[in-house]
Design a protein around this motif. Structure first.
Motif, mmCIF file in Angstrom:
data_model
loop_
_atom_site.group_PDB
_atom_site.id
_atom_site.type_symbol
_atom_site.label_atom_id
_atom_site.label_comp_id
_atom_site.label_asym_id
_atom_site.label_seq_id
_atom_site.Cartn_x
_atom_site.Cartn_y
_atom_site.Cartn_z
ATOM 1 N N ALA A 69 0.847 -1.189 0.000
ATOM 2 C CA ALA A 69 0.000 0.000 0.000
ATOM 3 C C ALA A 69 0.888 1.246 0.000
ATOM 4 C CB ALA A 69 -0.916 -0.001 1.216
ATOM 5 N N ILE A 70 0.442 2.279 -0.706
ATOM 6 C CA ILE A 70 1.225 3.496 -0.870
ATOM 7 C C ILE A 70 0.492 4.688 -0.270
ATOM 8 C CG2 ILE A 70 2.345 5.048 -2.506
ATOM 9 C CD1 ILE A 70 3.527 2.245 -2.539
ATOM 10 N N VAL A 71 1.173 5.408 0.622
ATOM 11 C CA VAL A 71 0.668 6.665 1.172
ATOM 12 C C VAL A 71 1.706 7.741 0.881
ATOM 13 C CG1 VAL A 71 0.116 7.934 3.287
ATOM 14 C CG2 VAL A 71 -0.734 5.597 2.975
ATOM 15 N N ALA A 72 1.261 8.907 0.455
ATOM 16 C CA ALA A 72 2.182 9.996 0.122
ATOM 17 C C ALA A 72 1.631 11.315 0.645
ATOM 18 C CB ALA A 72 2.389 10.073 -1.390
ATOM 19 N N GLY A 73 2.541 12.223 0.969
ATOM 20 C CA GLY A 73 2.126 13.534 1.446
ATOM 21 C C GLY A 73 3.252 14.534 1.317
ATOM 22 N N HIS A 74 2.911 15.802 1.402
ATOM 23 C CA HIS A 74 3.892 16.870 1.244
ATOM 24 C C HIS A 74 4.793 17.001 2.470
ATOM 25 C CE1 HIS A 74 2.257 18.519 -2.495
ATOM 26 N NE2 HIS A 74 1.064 18.247 -1.996
ATOM 27 N N VAL A 75 6.031 17.369 2.232
ATOM 28 C CA VAL A 75 6.950 17.683 3.315
ATOM 29 C C VAL A 75 6.798 19.147 3.733
ATOM 30 C CG1 VAL A 75 8.915 18.298 1.841
ATOM 31 C CG2 VAL A 75 9.344 17.411 4.126
ATOM 32 N N ASP A 76 6.417 19.986 2.786
ATOM 33 C CA ASP A 76 6.181 21.391 3.095
ATOM 34 C C ASP A 76 5.327 22.007 1.999
ATOM 35 O OD1 ASP A 76 7.830 22.108 0.885
ATOM 36 O OD2 ASP A 76 9.607 22.174 2.138
ATOM 37 N N ASN A 77 4.918 23.246 2.233
ATOM 38 C CA ASN A 77 4.301 24.035 1.168
ATOM 39 C C ASN A 77 4.876 25.452 1.261
ATOM 40 O OD1 ASN A 77 2.920 25.330 3.256
ATOM 41 N ND2 ASN A 77 0.973 24.292 2.852
ATOM 42 N N THR A 78 4.293 26.382 0.578
ATOM 43 C CA THR A 78 4.890 27.718 0.533
ATOM 44 C C THR A 78 4.851 28.430 1.881
ATOM 45 O OG1 THR A 78 2.780 28.643 -0.212
ATOM 46 C CG2 THR A 78 4.387 28.034 -1.906
ATOM 47 N N GLN A 79 3.991 27.952 2.793
ATOM 48 C CA GLN A 79 3.890 28.588 4.099
ATOM 49 C C GLN A 79 4.801 27.955 5.154
ATOM 50 O OE1 GLN A 79 0.796 28.047 2.248
ATOM 51 N NE2 GLN A 79 1.337 30.121 1.619
ATOM 52 N N GLY A 80 5.260 26.720 4.916
ATOM 53 C CA GLY A 80 6.107 26.070 5.911
ATOM 54 C C GLY A 80 5.912 24.569 5.935
ATOM 55 N N PRO A 81 6.265 23.914 7.045
ATOM 56 C CA PRO A 81 6.183 22.459 7.154
ATOM 57 C C PRO A 81 4.773 21.933 6.908
ATOM 58 C CG PRO A 81 7.526 23.344 8.917
ATOM 59 C CD PRO A 81 6.896 24.525 8.226
ATOM 60 N N ALA A 82 4.698 20.752 6.276
ATOM 61 C CA ALA A 82 3.421 20.101 6.005
ATOM 62 C C ALA A 82 3.381 18.746 6.711
ATOM 63 C CB ALA A 82 3.211 19.967 4.496
ATOM 64 N N VAL A 83 2.412 17.911 6.338
ATOM 65 C CA VAL A 83 2.054 16.721 7.103
ATOM 66 C C VAL A 83 3.228 15.780 7.371
ATOM 67 C CG1 VAL A 83 1.237 15.571 4.985
ATOM 68 C CG2 VAL A 83 0.425 14.778 7.229
ATOM 69 N N PHE A 84 4.106 15.558 6.377
ATOM 70 C CA PHE A 84 5.194 14.591 6.561
ATOM 71 C C PHE A 84 6.559 15.268 6.714
ATOM 72 C CE2 PHE A 84 2.529 11.154 4.266
ATOM 73 C CZ PHE A 84 1.935 10.801 5.481
ATOM 74 N N TYR A 85 6.559 16.464 7.269
ATOM 75 C CA TYR A 85 7.810 17.192 7.467
ATOM 76 C C TYR A 85 8.815 16.402 8.302
ATOM 77 C CZ TYR A 85 10.956 20.979 8.852
ATOM 78 O OH TYR A 85 12.051 21.763 9.072
ATOM 79 N N ASP A 86 8.350 15.699 9.322
ATOM 80 C CA ASP A 86 9.242 14.970 10.229
ATOM 81 C C ASP A 86 9.386 13.492 9.882
ATOM 82 O OD1 ASP A 86 10.041 17.063 11.963
ATOM 83 O OD2 ASP A 86 8.097 16.988 12.974
ATOM 84 N N LEU A 87 8.949 13.096 8.696
ATOM 85 C CA LEU A 87 8.975 11.677 8.342
ATOM 86 C C LEU A 87 10.385 11.090 8.432
ATOM 87 C CD1 LEU A 87 6.751 9.663 7.408
ATOM 88 C CD2 LEU A 87 7.621 9.965 5.089
#
Length: 205
Positions: free
Chosen positions: A110-128
């Motif tokens: 199974a594959i899960v993916a998410g952003h590390v950041d966006n233009t405003q700062g850290p996102a859901v998987f920043y600390d992955l």
């Protein structure tokens, strides 16, 4: 549910999972953590035993307590170019799963993916990249069950050397890959690769 084989997303990296633009204003001082080594798999005897596979059921939420992730999941498909699509970048606490593939907890990858950041700062998987072997990943499923995975390894790969078969290939037991951007950052090209978490099903409730 119609299922595309795991090989359908071979040769795909998800370098689109970050913008890195916010780093330009911070001189890169807040770059996300990266795994210490790209070869961190344990010996087979160190892994927790796999739990029995669960019936197929779409996931609705992912929780990774050790890095404070608690995020809803949306379905992801493939782009017209055949690459894995990504969640909207403006929602920093949203991840996605490849809904034409294996559902988390069923036999396969199974594959899960998410952003590390966006233009405003850290996102859901920043600390992955800070995850450690043995950490728990929980996925709520549409049927009311919770699939519990244990992290086997956290690895980082450069985009030009991404091991498609290792990451996306078929598995004989329920496995999970959680993917975001990583591998160093350049102001000219953004992130250079991907952080990939390898995990397998060890329980459910």
């Amino acid at each position: 549910m119609h299922r595309i084989g795991d090989s359908a997303i071979a040769a795909v990296t998800v370098v689109a999972l970050s913008s890195g633009v916010w780093l330009l204003g911070t001189a890169g001082t807040h770059a996300p953590p990266q795994p210490a080594t790209a070869e961190s798999r344990p010996d087979p005897g160190e892994e927790k035993l796999s739990a029995p596979a669960l019936p197929p059921s779409p996931p609705t939420r992912i929780r990774i307590p050790s890095i404070r992730v608690n995020a809803p999941l949306m379905g992801l498909g493939l782009t017209s170019a055949g690459s894995l699509d990504v969640p909207p970048a403006d929602d920093k606490n949203l991840a996605g799963w490849y809904e034409a593939g294996t559902t988390p907890g069923d036999t396969g990858t199974a594959i899960v993916a998410g952003h590390v950041d966006n233009t405003q700062g850290p996102a859901v998987f920043y600390d992955l990249g800070a995850l450690r072997r043995g950490a728990a990943i929980e996925l709520d499923r549409d049927d009311g069950s919770v699939a519990v995975f244990t992290v086997d390894a956290v690895e980082v790969y450069q985009a030009h050397n991404f091991p498609d078969e290792k990451v996306y290939g078929a598995a004989k037991r329920p496995e999970l890959r959680v993917i975001t951007c990583g591998g160093g950052y350049s102001k000219s090209t953004g992130y250079q690769g991907n952080v990939v978490v390898f995990a397998h099903l060890t329980g459910s409730r």
